[in-house]
Write a protein that holds these residues in place. Structure first.
Motif, PDB file in Angstrom:
ATOM      1  N   ARG A 127       6.856   4.452   2.095  1.00 51.42           N
ATOM      2  CA  ARG A 127       6.372   3.776   3.304  1.00 51.42           C
ATOM      3  C   ARG A 127       7.552   3.127   4.013  1.00 51.42           C
ATOM      4  O   ARG A 127       8.417   2.537   3.375  1.00 51.42           O
ATOM      5  CB  ARG A 127       5.328   2.715   2.947  1.00 51.42           C
ATOM      6  CG  ARG A 127       4.759   2.002   4.168  1.00 51.42           C
ATOM      7  CD  ARG A 127       3.573   1.139   3.795  1.00 51.42           C
ATOM      8  NE  ARG A 127       3.913   0.105   2.821  1.00 51.42           N
ATOM      9  CZ  ARG A 127       4.500  -1.050   3.140  1.00 51.42           C
ATOM     10  NH1 ARG A 127       4.846  -1.305   4.383  1.00 51.42           N
ATOM     11  NH2 ARG A 127       4.762  -1.939   2.196  1.00 51.42           N
ATOM     12  N   GLY A 169       1.620  -0.186   6.894  1.00 56.41           N
ATOM     13  CA  GLY A 169       1.214   1.058   6.245  1.00 56.41           C
ATOM     14  C   GLY A 169       0.240   1.903   7.045  1.00 56.41           C
ATOM     15  O   GLY A 169      -0.249   2.929   6.544  1.00 56.41           O
ATOM     16  N   ALA A 171       1.526   5.502   7.525  1.00 51.62           N
ATOM     17  CA  ALA A 171       1.539   6.228   6.247  1.00 51.62           C
ATOM     18  C   ALA A 171       0.135   6.713   5.899  1.00 51.62           C
ATOM     19  O   ALA A 171      -0.048   7.839   5.405  1.00 51.62           O
ATOM     20  CB  ALA A 171       2.088   5.342   5.138  1.00 51.62           C
TER      21      ALA A 171
END
Length: 321
Positions: A52, A60, A63
């Motif tokens: 990440r 995040g 991701a």
């Protein structure tokens, strides 16, 4: 003859082939933040926190969008094997748990989209000044709705200019952050010889100040003038009904459905996540499109020549025992 019983699980060969499809999904900076595991009751898809991006993706979100896109490919790969999957949300480090559904032949749409997986790639170069077929946006919106998402096209000239300003402002804010620029260089410099990141061949030319939509600078060669001749870019904002981590995953599923549908229509796609990565700009973009929940990505569609594909890690590197 195909059996009608539900299998206990997929065999390793089918699983490995489907993971090979999954890893062709796009990811921010081509960071490939996913892992896969075949268990007795199905397949687990996990977020690889080590991959990440701390500066560009502190929460995040991107991701998880990337992992959602990989899950869409994984699901297609299983479907074309004749052993489709039921998708359920996981818990803890497991984002998604796929369990076998009843065997069946793939649908024509599944077969077409699966065929596009290795052919789809992100366009980081110029678009041709060729109008997009008016039916295209409707098909792309339907692809987003198929995964519970919305895809709003920006059709007004003034709104397009305002969106371009948001992208340009967010990109400038990000580039002013030393940690962001160091991270960007780490994922681009020398990446032509790596199985991750954005190499010079895939990066396209450096962004030009005269460009309407500011591309991320992956260190490509500078040019005296912009090569983007498209006068009527087709641009849309993607989002879902929600703002939590599971919603980002659903946005990734929708994103990949849209990207593969675009490829099936002969369209190239560029992605702009800069205004999503800057919270204040993201809020301005949400207000501009008149949605209750945060947008997840800005997309541009059009016609462009095939450019260099980014590399991928070997399948064995992303499978857990």
């Amino acid at each position: 003859m195909m059996t009608t019983t539900t299998p206990a699980t997929w065999n390793p060969a089918v699983f490995t082939a489907a993971v090979g499809d999954a890893v062709q999904a796009p990811s921010i900076h081509n960071s490939q933040p996913w892992r896969f595991r075949l268990g007795d009751d199905g397949i687990e898809v996990m977020l690889d926190e080590r991959r990440r991006l701390a500066a560009a993706d502190a929460d995040g979100r991107m991701a998880r969008i990337s992992c959602g896109a990989a899950v869409f490919n994984l699901r297609l790969g299983l479907a074309v094997s004749g052993l489709p999957a039921r998708l359920g949300l996981g818990s803890g480090p497991v984002l998604v748990h796929l369990r076998p559904a009843r065997p069946r032949p793939p649908t024509p749409t599944e077969a077409r989209l699966h065929w596009q997986i290795p052919r789809r790639h992100t366009n980081r170069g110029a678009f041709a000044d060729v109008p997009v077929d008016p039916c295209g946006p409707h098909q792309l919106m339907a692809a987003a709705r198929g995964e519970g998402a919305w895809l709003d096209f920006v059709t007004d000239d003034a709104a397009l200019v305002s969106l371009a300003e948001l992208i340009r402002d967010a990109d400038a804010r990000l580039r002013a952050d030393a940690a962001y620029t160091a991270e960007l260089r780490a994922w681009s410099t020398g990446a032509d010889h790596r199985v991750e990141g954005i190499g010079a061949l895939a990066a396209g030319a450096a962004p030009h100040p005269a460009e309407l939509l500011t591309r991320r600078d992956f260190g490509g060669p500078g040019r005296a003038m912009t090569c983007d001749v498209a006068r009527r870019p087709v641009v849309a904002v993607l989002g879902v009904l929600g703002d939590d981590s599971d919603d980002a995953l659903r946005a990734g599923l929708a994103l990949q459905n849209v990207l593969l549908t675009a490829a099936d229509l002969g369209l190239a796609t560029a992605m702009y996540s800069q205004p999503i990565e800057v919270p204040a700009t993201r809020e301005r973009l949400r207000a501009a499109v008149g949605r209750i929940h945060d947008p997840q990505l800005v997309l541009r569609f059009g016609y462009a020549p095939t450019t260099c594909y980014t590399n991928r890690r070997p399948v064995t590197d992303v499978i857990d025992p």
